[in-house]
Design a protein around this motif. Sequence first.
Motif, mmCIF file in Angstrom:
data_model
loop_
_atom_site.group_PDB
_atom_site.id
_atom_site.type_symbol
_atom_site.label_atom_id
_atom_site.label_comp_id
_atom_site.label_asym_id
_atom_site.label_seq_id
_atom_site.Cartn_x
_atom_site.Cartn_y
_atom_site.Cartn_z
ATOM 1 N N UNK A 1 0.804 -1.201 0.000
ATOM 2 C CA UNK A 1 0.000 0.000 0.000
ATOM 3 C C UNK A 1 0.849 1.269 0.000
ATOM 4 N N UNK A 2 2.032 1.226 0.593
ATOM 5 C CA UNK A 2 2.877 2.416 0.654
ATOM 6 C C UNK A 2 3.393 2.848 -0.711
ATOM 7 N N UNK A 3 3.361 1.939 -1.676
ATOM 8 C CA UNK A 3 3.845 2.299 -3.014
ATOM 9 C C UNK A 3 2.971 3.367 -3.672
ATOM 10 N N UNK A 4 1.780 3.593 -3.149
ATOM 11 C CA UNK A 4 0.861 4.591 -3.710
ATOM 12 C C UNK A 4 0.985 5.955 -3.021
ATOM 13 N N UNK A 5 1.867 6.052 -2.048
ATOM 14 C CA UNK A 5 1.953 7.271 -1.230
ATOM 15 C C UNK A 5 2.142 8.533 -2.078
ATOM 16 N N UNK A 6 3.145 8.538 -2.960
ATOM 17 C CA UNK A 6 3.451 9.744 -3.736
ATOM 18 C C UNK A 6 2.289 10.169 -4.626
ATOM 19 N N UNK A 7 1.660 9.193 -5.292
ATOM 20 C CA UNK A 7 0.548 9.573 -6.168
ATOM 21 C C UNK A 7 -0.672 10.016 -5.351
ATOM 22 N N UNK A 8 -0.862 9.426 -4.185
ATOM 23 C CA UNK A 8 -1.955 9.866 -3.310
ATOM 24 C C UNK A 8 -1.699 11.281 -2.794
ATOM 25 N N UNK A 9 -0.454 11.553 -2.470
ATOM 26 C CA UNK A 9 -0.083 12.898 -2.010
ATOM 27 C C UNK A 9 -0.343 13.925 -3.113
ATOM 28 N N UNK A 10 0.031 13.600 -4.329
ATOM 29 C CA UNK A 10 -0.211 14.489 -5.464
ATOM 30 C C UNK A 10 -1.719 14.699 -5.665
ATOM 31 N N UNK A 11 -2.465 13.621 -5.579
ATOM 32 C CA UNK A 11 -3.926 13.689 -5.746
ATOM 33 C C UNK A 11 -4.552 14.559 -4.641
ATOM 34 N N UNK A 12 -4.141 14.343 -3.406
ATOM 35 C CA UNK A 12 -4.673 15.129 -2.293
ATOM 36 C C UNK A 12 -4.300 16.602 -2.450
ATOM 37 N N UNK A 13 -3.073 16.851 -2.913
ATOM 38 C CA UNK A 13 -2.633 18.229 -3.133
ATOM 39 C C UNK A 13 -3.499 18.909 -4.194
ATOM 40 N N UNK A 14 -3.819 18.179 -5.255
ATOM 41 C CA UNK A 14 -4.682 18.729 -6.304
ATOM 42 C C UNK A 14 -6.081 19.052 -5.767
ATOM 43 N N UNK A 15 -6.540 18.249 -4.808
ATOM 44 C CA UNK A 15 -7.865 18.463 -4.234
ATOM 45 C C UNK A 15 -7.916 19.664 -3.292
ATOM 46 N N UNK A 16 -6.874 19.823 -2.463
ATOM 47 C CA UNK A 16 -6.932 20.851 -1.428
ATOM 48 C C UNK A 16 -6.019 22.051 -1.677
ATOM 49 N N UNK A 17 -5.017 21.903 -2.532
ATOM 50 C CA UNK A 17 -4.147 23.026 -2.868
ATOM 51 C C UNK A 17 -3.161 23.431 -1.782
ATOM 52 N N UNK A 18 -2.926 22.548 -0.823
ATOM 53 C CA UNK A 18 -2.004 22.846 0.273
ATOM 54 C C UNK A 18 -1.222 21.569 0.588
ATOM 55 N N UNK A 19 0.092 21.658 0.482
ATOM 56 C CA UNK A 19 0.932 20.464 0.637
ATOM 57 C C UNK A 19 0.829 19.865 2.036
ATOM 58 N N UNK A 20 0.813 20.714 3.062
ATOM 59 C CA UNK A 20 0.734 20.200 4.432
ATOM 60 C C UNK A 20 -0.619 19.525 4.692
ATOM 61 N N UNK A 21 -1.679 20.131 4.223
ATOM 62 C CA UNK A 21 -2.998 19.504 4.378
ATOM 63 C C UNK A 21 -3.062 18.199 3.600
ATOM 64 N N UNK A 22 -2.437 18.194 2.429
ATOM 65 C CA UNK A 22 -2.423 16.975 1.613
ATOM 66 C C UNK A 22 -1.700 15.851 2.372
ATOM 67 N N UNK A 23 -0.583 16.162 3.008
ATOM 68 C CA UNK A 23 0.140 15.151 3.799
ATOM 69 C C UNK A 23 -0.733 14.623 4.930
#
Length: 157
Positions: A1-23
């Motif tokens: 499951x950890x192999x998806x971390x980077x793409x999930x982070x990018x996806x979350x960043x696109x949704x919220x527009x804030x890197x810390x919130x995305x993390x």
Amino acid sequence: MLKYYDELLYYAYKLVGDKERAKDIVQETYSRVLEIKDNRKIKNQRAYLYKVVKHIAVDESIEEQKLKSTIFQEDITLSIKTEQPEEIAIKQNQEEIFMQIVNELPQRTKEAFVLFTVDGYTRKEIAKMMDITSNAVEKLIKRATIKIEDELSKKGF
């Protein structure tokens, strides 16, 4: 499951527009999925992770909007304050007393004070208008201020 971390982070960043919130969202996603994983089998982990990320982002967005709305409503509620009749009367009385004190000042002192505080002229402009030095204007304004403060304190203000 950890192999998806980077793409999930990018996806979350696109949704919220804030890197810390995305993390934070991705971390919360993994936390929730790990809790669920123990109880049931997840067939498509990647799709499920994306779904949870989106769900958390939407929930946070809704909560943020509620908070903003609440704060806005509180601002409106707190800023709309109508003065009570007794407050109006007290305020008018204070203004009358203030004007009485100003009117009792010596003519040149009163003129300098009013030109400065009410009309907004600079000391230099007042000096030209009254044909005196800027230093003299400063002294007149200071005298007026001291006299007004003294009289107001005598009257309990």
